[in-house]
Every structure is written in C-alpha cells, then in structure tokens.
Design a protein around this motif. Structure first.
Motif, PDB file in Angstrom:
ATOM      1  N   GLU A  90       0.791  -1.210   0.021  1.00 47.07           N
ATOM      2  CA  GLU A  90       0.165  -0.071   0.050  1.00 47.07           C
ATOM      3  C   GLU A  90       0.948   1.364  -0.053  1.00 47.07           C
ATOM      4  N   LEU A  91       0.554   2.085  -0.816  1.00 43.93           N
ATOM      5  CA  LEU A  91       1.096   3.665  -0.812  1.00 43.93           C
ATOM      6  C   LEU A  91       0.726   4.343   0.229  1.00 43.93           C
ATOM      7  N   PRO A  92       1.309   5.179   0.926  1.00 44.85           N
ATOM      8  CA  PRO A  92       0.963   6.002   1.894  1.00 44.85           C
ATOM      9  C   PRO A  92       0.004   7.217   1.350  1.00 44.85           C
ATOM     10  N   PRO A  93      -1.197   7.412   2.152  1.00 51.96           N
ATOM     11  CA  PRO A  93      -2.156   8.285   1.730  1.00 51.96           C
ATOM     12  C   PRO A  93      -1.585   9.564   1.509  1.00 51.96           C
ATOM     13  N   LEU A  94      -2.299  10.352   0.478  1.00 52.24           N
ATOM     14  CA  LEU A  94      -1.956  11.843   0.350  1.00 52.24           C
ATOM     15  C   LEU A  94      -3.425  12.588   0.517  1.00 52.24           C
ATOM     16  N   THR A  95      -3.425  13.513   1.454  1.00 55.63           N
ATOM     17  CA  THR A  95      -4.646  14.437   1.814  1.00 55.63           C
ATOM     18  C   THR A  95      -4.424  15.380   0.813  1.00 55.63           C
ATOM     19  N   ILE A  96      -5.539  15.890   0.201  1.00 56.54           N
ATOM     20  CA  ILE A  96      -5.567  17.076  -0.628  1.00 56.54           C
ATOM     21  C   ILE A  96      -6.781  17.894  -0.070  1.00 56.54           C
ATOM     22  N   PRO A  97      -6.842  19.081   0.420  1.00 56.23           N
ATOM     23  CA  PRO A  97      -7.895  19.897   0.918  1.00 56.23           C
ATOM     24  C   PRO A  97      -8.208  20.342  -0.639  1.00 56.23           C
ATOM     25  N   VAL A  98      -9.614  20.254  -0.724  1.00 53.42           N
ATOM     26  CA  VAL A  98     -10.377  20.927  -1.902  1.00 53.42           C
ATOM     27  C   VAL A  98     -10.636  22.207  -1.656  1.00 53.42           C
ATOM     28  N   THR A  99      -9.955  23.116  -2.413  1.00 47.87           N
ATOM     29  CA  THR A  99     -10.508  24.663  -2.235  1.00 47.87           C
ATOM     30  C   THR A  99     -11.067  24.935  -3.203  1.00 47.87           C
ATOM     31  N   ARG A 100     -11.757  26.063  -3.339  1.00 50.11           N
ATOM     32  CA  ARG A 100     -12.535  26.805  -4.323  1.00 50.11           C
ATOM     33  C   ARG A 100     -11.277  27.343  -5.418  1.00 50.11           C
ATOM     34  N   ARG A 135     -25.341  25.821  -9.508  1.00 45.63           N
ATOM     35  CA  ARG A 135     -26.589  25.825  -8.940  1.00 45.63           C
ATOM     36  C   ARG A 135     -27.603  25.702 -10.009  1.00 45.63           C
ATOM     37  N   GLU A 136     -27.541  26.408 -11.109  1.00 48.67           N
ATOM     38  CA  GLU A 136     -28.706  26.448 -12.042  1.00 48.67           C
ATOM     39  C   GLU A 136     -28.628  25.194 -12.783  1.00 48.67           C
ATOM     40  N   LYS A 137     -27.563  24.513 -12.852  1.00 43.03           N
ATOM     41  CA  LYS A 137     -27.460  23.108 -13.575  1.00 43.03           C
ATOM     42  C   LYS A 137     -27.590  21.798 -12.495  1.00 43.03           C
ATOM     43  N   GLY A 138     -28.093  22.177 -11.363  1.00 40.13           N
ATOM     44  CA  GLY A 138     -28.271  21.059 -10.406  1.00 40.13           C
ATOM     45  C   GLY A 138     -27.238  20.538  -9.236  1.00 40.13           C
ATOM     46  N   SER A 139     -26.249  21.404  -9.247  1.00 34.03           N
ATOM     47  CA  SER A 139     -25.227  21.149  -8.593  1.00 34.03           C
ATOM     48  C   SER A 139     -25.028  22.075  -7.087  1.00 34.03           C
ATOM     49  N   PRO A 140     -24.768  21.687  -6.168  1.00 31.22           N
ATOM     50  CA  PRO A 140     -24.818  22.576  -4.974  1.00 31.22           C
ATOM     51  C   PRO A 140     -23.569  23.712  -4.986  1.00 31.22           C
ATOM     52  N   ASP A 141     -22.737  23.481  -6.058  1.00 35.44           N
ATOM     53  CA  ASP A 141     -21.670  24.205  -5.920  1.00 35.44           C
ATOM     54  C   ASP A 141     -20.673  24.043  -7.136  1.00 35.44           C
ATOM     55  N   ILE A 142     -19.680  24.548  -7.276  1.00 37.70           N
ATOM     56  CA  ILE A 142     -18.564  24.209  -8.194  1.00 37.70           C
ATOM     57  C   ILE A 142     -18.050  22.966  -7.978  1.00 37.70           C
ATOM     58  N   PHE A 143     -17.445  22.368  -8.877  1.00 39.53           N
ATOM     59  CA  PHE A 143     -16.611  21.101  -8.586  1.00 39.53           C
ATOM     60  C   PHE A 143     -15.645  20.806  -9.518  1.00 39.53           C
ATOM     61  N   MET A 144     -14.693  20.106  -9.248  1.00 36.14           N
ATOM     62  CA  MET A 144     -13.500  19.789  -9.628  1.00 36.14           C
ATOM     63  C   MET A 144     -13.667  19.025 -11.028  1.00 36.14           C
ATOM     64  N   ASN A 156     -15.946  16.365  -6.196  1.00 34.05           N
ATOM     65  CA  ASN A 156     -14.857  17.014  -5.225  1.00 34.05           C
ATOM     66  C   ASN A 156     -15.575  18.549  -5.181  1.00 34.05           C
ATOM     67  N   TYR A 157     -16.317  18.961  -4.094  1.00 27.39           N
ATOM     68  CA  TYR A 157     -16.785  20.218  -3.518  1.00 27.39           C
ATOM     69  C   TYR A 157     -15.652  21.150  -2.900  1.00 27.39           C
ATOM     70  N   PRO A 158     -15.652  22.202  -3.003  1.00 27.70           N
ATOM     71  CA  PRO A 158     -14.996  23.009  -1.976  1.00 27.70           C
ATOM     72  C   PRO A 158     -15.271  22.989  -0.697  1.00 27.70           C
ATOM     73  N   GLY A 159     -14.242  22.904   0.182  1.00 24.91           N
ATOM     74  CA  GLY A 159     -14.603  22.694   1.421  1.00 24.91           C
ATOM     75  C   GLY A 159     -14.333  21.205   1.818  1.00 24.91           C
ATOM     76  N   ASP A 160     -14.270  20.341   0.986  1.00 25.84           N
ATOM     77  CA  ASP A 160     -14.155  18.936   1.382  1.00 25.84           C
ATOM     78  C   ASP A 160     -12.432  18.723   1.204  1.00 25.84           C
ATOM     79  N   THR A 161     -12.328  17.279   1.680  1.00 23.33           N
ATOM     80  CA  THR A 161     -10.893  16.936   1.576  1.00 23.33           C
ATOM     81  C   THR A 161     -10.933  15.611   0.787  1.00 23.33           C
ATOM     82  N   MET A 162     -10.037  15.360  -0.158  1.00 25.17           N
ATOM     83  CA  MET A 162      -9.944  14.287  -0.699  1.00 25.17           C
ATOM     84  C   MET A 162      -8.601  13.389  -0.456  1.00 25.17           C
ATOM     85  N   VAL A 163      -8.855  12.043  -0.092  1.00 29.06           N
ATOM     86  CA  VAL A 163      -7.779  11.353   0.281  1.00 29.06           C
ATOM     87  C   VAL A 163      -7.248  10.209  -0.619  1.00 29.06           C
ATOM     88  N   LEU A 164      -6.138  10.487  -1.380  1.00 25.43           N
ATOM     89  CA  LEU A 164      -5.666   9.384  -2.335  1.00 25.43           C
ATOM     90  C   LEU A 164      -4.968   8.333  -1.648  1.00 25.43           C
TER      91      LEU A 164
END
Length: 131
Positions: free
Chosen positions: A6-16, A40-49, A83-91
C-alpha cells in the motif's frame, strides 16, 4: 515492492482556488468549474473539480511516491462523487501487479466526504533497480 503493498495516503484539501485553477490550467472553461450560480442552475450545490485536475492529482500522487523518473504508461480512472470546495480528498493506492521489467500496476482510490471521487488503475514504469 510487491503486489499488495500500500502507498501512503495523500490528503488534498479541496479549495475553491484549486478547483478554479485546475480548470483554467487545463483550459476547461465549463461554468460549473468556476461559477457557483451557474453550477446551482445546472443542479449542483456548488462548483466542482474537473476530471483533468483529478487526473493531474493522481499523477502527482504516483510520482511523489515512485519518484520523478517513473513514467505513467496508462491512466484509467473514473469519476464518482464530485469534489466540492471545503471537502478533503484522500488518495490511496495499492500495488496490484509488479513485473520483472520494472512495471507496476497500482489501484487508485480518491475518497472525499461524499464517497469515492476517483477510482481506477495506473500502470507505471519504474526506473531501473526500483523493483
């Protein structure tokens, strides 16, 4: 290195900023990657990656681990939860195969607070003597 490692995880803060900068750097001008109101007009709560940013982060994860002299031979990924802003992705990654010629196949998962953002496999050629 062997199958099952297993590779060590990489934590990436998902910022705007990361989302918008990644979209601009990859010339993806879709409004859902930089305009919250349009998203939002297209059904998403926010921008996404976008997938190109995700693809770049997967590549970074592997080259950070295997070194700058490895070569990404095949990247086969699929997006899931956005991936929305304010979340964290762990690879995270698991070596599934290693060959005598210095090639490794790594199973990749990128998880966020909603679920799996990205899953797939990457085939990597390693520098001589790295296996």
């Amino acid at each position: 290195m062997k199958a099952g490692d297993e590779l060590p995880p990489l934590t990436i803060p998902v910022t705007r900023t990361l989302i918008v900068a990644g979209a601009l750097a990859s010339r993806d001008y879709q409004d859902v990657h930089h305009d919250a109101e349009a998203a939002r007009e297209k059904g998403s709560p926010d921008i996404f990656m976008n997938i190109l940013t995700t693809n770049g982060l997967v590549g970074r994860y592997l080259t950070d681990h295997f070194g700058p002299h490895c070569t990404l031979r095949k990247v086969a990924i699929r997006l899931g939860a956005p991936n929305y802003p304010g979340d964290t992705m762990v690879l995270s990654g698991t070596v599934t195969e290693v060959t005598d010629d210095g090639t490794a196949v790594v199973r990749i998962v990128g998880a966020n607070g909603i679920g799996h953002h990205v899953t797939g496999t990457v085939t990597v050629s390693l520098p001589e003597g790295a296996v």
